[in-house]
Design an enzyme around this catalytic site. Structure first.
Site, short mmCIF file in Angstrom:
data_model
loop_
_atom_site.label_atom_id
_atom_site.label_comp_id
_atom_site.label_asym_id
_atom_site.label_seq_id
_atom_site.Cartn_x
_atom_site.Cartn_y
_atom_site.Cartn_z
CB SER A 1 -0.89 0.06 1.25
OG SER A 1 -1.68 -1.09 1.34
CG HIS B 1 -3.44 -4.32 -2.33
ND1 HIS B 1 -3.25 -5.28 -1.38
CD2 HIS B 1 -3.41 -3.14 -1.67
CE1 HIS B 1 -3.12 -4.72 -0.19
NE2 HIS B 1 -3.23 -3.41 -0.34
CG ASN C 1 -2.64 3.25 10.39
OD1 ASN C 1 -2.40 2.67 9.34
ND2 ASN C 1 -2.71 2.62 11.56
CD GLU D 1 -2.77 -4.50 14.72
OE1 GLU D 1 -2.87 -3.28 14.45
OE2 GLU D 1 -2.56 -5.37 13.85
NE ARG E 1 3.03 -8.20 0.89
CZ ARG E 1 3.76 -7.11 1.07
NH1 ARG E 1 3.23 -5.92 1.01
NH2 ARG E 1 5.06 -7.21 1.28
CB THR E 2 -1.43 -13.90 -1.91
OG1 THR E 2 -1.62 -13.93 -3.33
CG2 THR E 2 -2.53 -14.70 -1.24
I1 8IG Z 1 -1.82 0.33 6.19
O1 8IG Z 1 -2.53 -0.26 12.03
C1 8IG Z 1 -1.98 -0.64 7.88
N1 8IG Z 1 -1.87 -1.96 7.91
N2 8IG Z 1 -2.09 -4.80 11.56
N3 8IG Z 1 -2.31 -2.50 11.81
C2 8IG Z 1 -2.13 -3.60 11.02
N4 8IG Z 1 -1.98 -3.52 9.71
C3 8IG Z 1 -2.02 -2.29 9.18
C4 8IG Z 1 -2.21 -1.13 9.92
C5 8IG Z 1 -2.37 -1.25 11.31
N5 8IG Z 1 -2.18 -0.09 9.08
#
Ligand code: 8IG
Length: 277
Positions: free
Chosen positions: A44, A76, A240, A198, A97-98
């Site tokens: 990404s 993707h 993020n 999470e 990507r898988t």
């Molecule tokens: I973009 O905050 C992305 N991928 N596990 N946690 C997890 N995967 C992610 C996150 C995230 N942001």
């Protein structure tokens, strides 16, 4: 009932390395490039790098190559691109990507990496979009992966295959990347299964066990790349702050937006790193 899968990787008796060799032969055929020197998986936000690292020789739908499936995530791109670098080396760019959370099993997850090795690639560049635990990381910050913690409870290795993972993310390659951009920070990448983000408690756990980056890819691929004998470098684009570190809820739209805004800068970074590798 779903139609029976036509992917040989889904059949228990298949040798995944044989499928990877077949896939590499198809890539050589379809691209006209007999051997690749380096491979990149663009996660990404990283897609733009493909346009910046060199001249695209061929761009083929991943679904034309054995073992590859349809991408599951909007944003993707499911293509395999052969790029001629300015110095004459050939790069294979995997835009398909898988993810482990797709539930097709770990053989499918690491097929692109095994295929890259079978095309001749000696260096694997793994990139992803991820959540950040270090509070000073702002969305759009690229960071080097220094090591990982694999929380999938799975492995691409089958049977009693004992592989050393010391210096998995090559210190040599990380030093080269820092020559390109001395401001690059690094961190330990924690792969969760996903696809849910999470809980704040899980992010605190990741932090307590030594993690700095949370994501849903890369660790399993890095293990397979090491098994295949490749040298590995990994980058996360922090799109993020991880849940509970940032005060607002996480959204996929926010992730895509941060990726878009950082695209040009990280594409340029990756292009310069690839030149230096
Ligand atoms: I973009 O905050 C992305 N991928 N596990 N946690 C997890 N995967 C992610 C996150 C995230 N942001």
């Amino acid at each position: 009932m779903a139609a029976p899968s036509s992917n040989p990787l889904d059949l228990p008796d298949t040798d995944p390395f044989e499928v990877a060799r077949d896939a590499a032969a198809q890539i050589a055929d379809l691209t006209g490039v007999a051997q690749h020197d380096i491979a990149l998986t663009l996660g990404s936000g990283w897609g733009k790098a493909a346009d910046l690292i060199g001249e695209t020789v061929a761009n083929i739908p991943a679904t034309d190559v054995v073992g590859f499936g349809m991408p599951a995530v909007p944003g993707h791109v499911g293509t395999l691109r052969s790029i001629l670098l300015p110095d004459g080396r050939h790069a294979l760019v995997i835009g398909a990507r898988t993810h482990y959370y797709e539930g097709h099993g770990v053989r499918r997850v690491v097929h692109s990496v095994r295929t890259a090795a079978a095309t001749g690639a000696k260096v694997m560049v793994l990139t992803n979009g991820a959540g950040g635990i270090k509070e000073h990381w702002t969305p759009g910050t690229p960071v080097l992966i220094s090591d990982h913690i694999n929380l999938t409870a799975d492995s691409p290795l089958e049977g009693a295959t004992f592989i050393d993972l010391t210096d998995l993310y090559s210190a040599r390659l990380r030093a080269l990347a820092r020559e390109v951009d001395s401001s690059l920070d690094d961190g330990v990448y924690v792969q969760f299964r996903g696809p849910h983000y999470e809980t704040p408690a899980e992010v605190q756990m990741a932090k307590a066990i030594g993690g700095h980056i949370v994501g849903m890819s890369t660790a399993l691929e890095a293990i397979a790349a090491r098994e295949a004998g490749m040298e590995i470098i990994g980058f996360s684009l922090i799109t993020n702050l991880a849940a509970g570190i940032q005060k607002t809820p996480l959204s996929h739209a926010e992730v895509i937006e941060a990726g878009k805004n950082a695209e040009a800068a990280i594409g340029d970074l990756l292009a310069r790193v690839v030149t230096a590798l």
